[in-house]
Structures are given as C-alpha cells and as structure tokens.
Design a protein around this motif. Structure first.
Motif, PDB file in Angstrom:
ATOM      1  N   LEU B  56      15.493  -9.402 -17.207  1.00 33.12           N
ATOM      2  CA  LEU B  56      14.444  -9.425 -18.202  1.00 33.12           C
ATOM      3  C   LEU B  56      13.632  -8.117 -18.178  1.00 33.12           C
ATOM      4  O   LEU B  56      13.360  -7.522 -19.213  1.00 33.12           O
ATOM      5  N   ARG B  59      15.172  -5.054 -19.992  1.00 35.19           N
ATOM      6  CA  ARG B  59      15.471  -4.991 -21.439  1.00 35.19           C
ATOM      7  C   ARG B  59      14.947  -3.704 -22.067  1.00 35.19           C
ATOM      8  O   ARG B  59      15.616  -3.097 -22.877  1.00 35.19           O
ATOM      9  N   GLN B  63      16.960  -0.672 -23.968  1.00 33.85           N
ATOM     10  CA  GLN B  63      16.627  -0.309 -25.361  1.00 33.85           C
ATOM     11  C   GLN B  63      16.318   1.184 -25.495  1.00 33.85           C
ATOM     12  O   GLN B  63      16.748   1.834 -26.436  1.00 33.85           O
ATOM     13  N   ILE B  83      23.027 -10.272 -22.968  1.00 30.65           N
ATOM     14  CA  ILE B  83      22.574 -10.606 -24.324  1.00 30.65           C
ATOM     15  C   ILE B  83      22.743 -12.107 -24.569  1.00 30.65           C
ATOM     16  O   ILE B  83      23.835 -12.633 -24.418  1.00 30.65           O
ATOM     17  N   SER B  84      21.646 -12.787 -24.912  1.00 32.64           N
ATOM     18  CA  SER B  84      21.775 -14.235 -25.083  1.00 32.64           C
ATOM     19  C   SER B  84      21.032 -14.787 -26.289  1.00 32.64           C
ATOM     20  O   SER B  84      20.974 -15.988 -26.486  1.00 32.64           O
ATOM     21  N   SER B  85      20.457 -13.925 -27.121  1.00 33.12           N
ATOM     22  CA  SER B  85      19.726 -14.444 -28.285  1.00 33.12           C
ATOM     23  C   SER B  85      19.818 -13.479 -29.465  1.00 33.12           C
ATOM     24  O   SER B  85      20.159 -12.299 -29.294  1.00 33.12           O
ATOM     25  N   ASP B  88      17.551 -10.489 -28.877  1.00 36.22           N
ATOM     26  CA  ASP B  88      18.146  -9.410 -28.061  1.00 36.22           C
ATOM     27  C   ASP B  88      18.971  -8.475 -28.940  1.00 36.22           C
ATOM     28  O   ASP B  88      18.902  -7.247 -28.831  1.00 36.22           O
ATOM     29  N   ASP B  91      16.968  -6.290 -31.389  1.00 32.19           N
ATOM     30  CA  ASP B  91      16.366  -5.136 -30.703  1.00 32.19           C
ATOM     31  C   ASP B  91      17.392  -4.014 -30.516  1.00 32.19           C
ATOM     32  O   ASP B  91      17.112  -2.855 -30.793  1.00 32.19           O
TER      33      ASP B  91
END
Lengths: 193, 251
Positions: B56, B59, B63, B83-85, B88, B91
């Motif tokens: 977390l 991230r 980026q 990556i799970s959403s 994510d 972004d």
C-alpha cells in the motif's frame, strides 16, 4: 506553435503530451471550444469504446465543432474512427468527415490486434521521411475500411485504411506516440504541415 | 504483417530495478528509466514492469515511476504487481501506463476482469497466469506461484477471455528460471483455445528458445528477464536470427 490535445475524458492523453514534449513542443490539454478554435494544430485522441466516446464529445458540444475546424487536426486511434461515417462498435454514428465505415475484425483473427504492423501505400506529407513498410504500434478491435481517402494501408487479415486524410483532417489508426522514432517523425511532420 | 513481439521484463522494488544488469554501460543500472531507454533503443517491442514488492505504501512510488517512464519512453509498456481495483488501474493509466497486468486478484475475484475491461477497454487489460504442470494437469498458482489452486489453466484462460481480458501472459513455473525453453505445448494449446494474443514467459535461455515459442508455441510475444539483463542474449542479434527463421519481426 499553439498545439491543443482535445481532452474529453477518453484515453491516455498524457503519452501524447509527453511525445510532443520530447520534440520540444508544449501541448495544451483542453475541451474549451474557444481555445480549440484558436489553436494552430489540434490532436484528437481516443482510447476505449466508440459510443461512450461519442457521448463524451456530445456532452462537450465537440461533435458540432470538430467537423467545422479549419486548421490541421490529427485523429489518433479511436479519434480517427470517430471521424468516419459510423462504427460497428456500439452502433455509433460518427462525425462523418471521412467517407468510410468502421468495422469489426473478423472472428478468425486474434482480436484486439496488438503490436507493430507495417504501413504502406504512403501518400501524404504526414509520412515525410518515413519509409514504406515502416512499423507502427497499434491496439484495436475495429478498423476503417479502405477507401480513396486512405493515405496509408495496413494488412491484418485483409487490407484496411491505417491513415486517412480529407482536406485539413488527418487520422491514424496506430499510435505515433508509442511507435518509437518513426512515430516521433510522424508527429514532427504533423507539426510542420 | 503484424510482427511478433520481444518483451524484456523489469522487476521493480521501491522504484528500482532489482535483478543485476550488465548488458550495457549504464550510469545507473538500477534506474528503471535508464534501463527502459536502453531496451527501447535496442529494439524491444514493449516493456513490462513488475512491482514485486507491491504494498500500500508503495503505490505512490510506482505511480511516480510510471509517470517518469511515460515521459521518457516511446514504446508501449505494461505495469503489474499488486493491482486489485479499478482505482489502482485508473491511477496507473493516468500516469501514462499503456496496459496493466493483473494476476492473483483476478483469480480471487474474477469479476475484476469484467469491471476493468468495461471501464478501460480490453486493450489495456493483460491477465497474467502462473501455472504448473502437476501429474499431467496444468494448475493455476497464486501469489507469484507460491499457492496452488485447483483451477485448470485452460479453463481459466477461456474464462478470462470471456470476461474481457485483452491479452494473456502465461508463465510456466515448470520452465521459469530453467533456461531450457518455453512451455511450447501448453502455449500452443492456449493459442488454439483463445482468440486473444498470448505472451510466453518462463524458460528463455537461447535464441532458438524464442524461435520455438513462435513456431511451435504459436505465441504472439515472448517475454524474458535475465537473458536480456545479463547480456546472454542481445536483442538486435535475437531479432536478426528470428527473421532468418521467417518469423515476422520489427527491426
């Protein structure tokens, strides 16, 4: 050079902005009609689904503006497809600039077409210093049918129009911003038109 | 003609490349941007960045890195790891990634593929599969290949295609790290049962392994890490050899 990339909420526009930055050109992102009409050159990008992208154009009144622009405008990928008469994707009516239609690749092919394919029958200043059979990077499931406005062809299962031109309107199916040095040359050519 | 793709894969930890690199004189071989530039110059068709320590807190680091890569690299690149959403993915794409690769999170929640494909288009969704052949059955594994599941590789491949994946990146754990060639039999079966591009991963040791992956494995792209990083295989030489074998390759 006042260069505007139309920012209507569709696609990876940062990559295009960076590609121009590498050429020493600051491109501005905008969806404001009064800014777009004053630009020297315009990029009309697009990645994603055709009917959704068309809706986004309509929401911003850009569907009325784009076909009436007088300065050179370059549609990229879905941007080019939206400049055609219609697209089979989402049964979408296009901006009607190019007199050709956008169809889905047939089921025998791997779809999307992803990767580097050659362009040939090059017939525009947009391809100055770019050789016949140069490779460009494409990612797409739909293609523009070949017609007399084609300024480049590509073959994936069959021949299609990988670039189109009518008057000040240009469109390319591939991604010049992701096509290495050759792609950069094309963007440079567009700026120098 | 659409060319076959050669894809170097860079493992990233805390914004730096982790595997040693000595194929080219770089001021800073741990800098992913420098390395990516060198690969692009050598004729890599695409790059994959795998965030192997995806956490977390990390991230923002990834980026920032993606933004830097997009600024300096003029070929397409994929980002994977943690990556799970849809947030994510949003972004990463906003920072300039062309595609994202998802793996374990798709197995745990297959509907993620549908959500991503619908929101961003299938062209930017790569689903990575790690699988191992056990007693003749190819079984999908999770968490970098450490956790076995009972899911059959070929059933899963069909399912992810139906759910809207744009590409499959298949790593054979039986072959990964062995330098004895790609899993051509499984790859060619995958290529027959789905209609989306297949990227082969795991097992590259020699130039002929790549040739076999394209001719016998019928893949669209081949990915490798150490043979490129350690200079065992030079990309321009590899590409010239593949062309000699009548494989469509971009020079």
């Amino acid at each position: 050079m006042n260069l505007i990339i139309i920012d209507y909420g569709v696609g990876n526009i940062k990559s295009i902005q960076f590609a121009f930055k590498r050429l020493g050109i600051e491109a501005k992102l905008s969806k404001e009609i009064n800014e777009i009409v004053q630009a020297d050159k315009i990029i009309f990008p697009g990645v994603g689904e055709a009917s959704f992208a068309m809706q986004m154009l309509q929401t911003n009144n850009l569907d009325q503006l784009i076909p009436n622009l007088k300065q050179p405008i370059l549609g990229i990928c879905l941007g080019m497809q939206l400049m055609c008469q219609s697209s089979e994707e989402g049964n979408t009516k296009g901006l009607g600039i190019f007199h050709t239609e956008v169809k889905q690749f047939s089921s025998g092919l791997k779809v999307p077409q992803i990767g580097w394919n050659t362009i040939y029958n090059l017939n525009s200043k947009l391809f100055s210093n770019i050789s016949d059979q140069a490779y460009m990077y494409s990612v797409h499931s739909f293609y523009a049918e070949n017609n007399k406005e084609a300024i480049a062809n590509t073959n994936y299962g069959h021949v299609y129009a990988s670039a189109l031109q009518k008057d000040n309107f240009y469109g390319v199916q591939f991604h010049p911003e992701k096509s290495g040095a050759v792609g950069a040359q094309l963007l440079k050519n567009f700026i120098e038109l | 003609m659409l060319s076959k793709r050669i894809i170097p894969c860079l493992d990233i930890k805390n914004g730096r490349t982790v595997k040693g690199v000595n194929f080219v004189d770089l001021r800073d071989a741990g800098d992913p941007v420098e390395l990516a530039k060198a690969y692009a110059q050598l004729g890599a068709d695409e790059l994959v960045f795998l965030d192997i320590a995806a956490t977390l807190e990390n991230r923002k680091t990834i980026q920032d890195l993606v933004l830097k890569i997009a600024e300096h690299i003029n070929i397409p690149f994929t980002v994977g790891g943690g990556i799970s959403s849809t947030a994510d993915v949003d972004d990463l794409l906003h920072c300039g990634a062309d595609k994202v690769a998802i793996n374990s999170s798709a197995v745990k929640r297959p509907n993620l593929i549908n959500e991503l494909s619908k929101k961003f288009g299938k062209q930017c969704i790569v689903v990575a599969i790690d699988a191992k052949e056990i007693n003749g059955d190819w079984l999908v594994h999770l968490a970098g290949g450490t956790i076995p599941t009972s899911i059959n590789l070929f059933d899963w491949a069909k399912e992810i295609e139906e759910r809207g994946a744009g590409e499959i990146l298949f790593t054979s754990m039986n072959h990964d790290g062995t330098k004895s060639g790609f899993a051509n039999e499984a790859l060619s079966k995958l290529s027959e049962i789905v209609n989306i591009p297949i990227i082969a991963s795991g097992g590259a040791g020699t130039i002929s392994h790549f040739s076999d992956a394209f001719l016998k494995g019928k893949v669209d792209a081949a990915l490798a890490a150490s043979v490129f990083h350690f200079g065992t295989i030079n990309i321009p030489t590899l590409k010239k050899e593949l062309i000699k074998n009548q494989i469509p390759i971009r020079l």
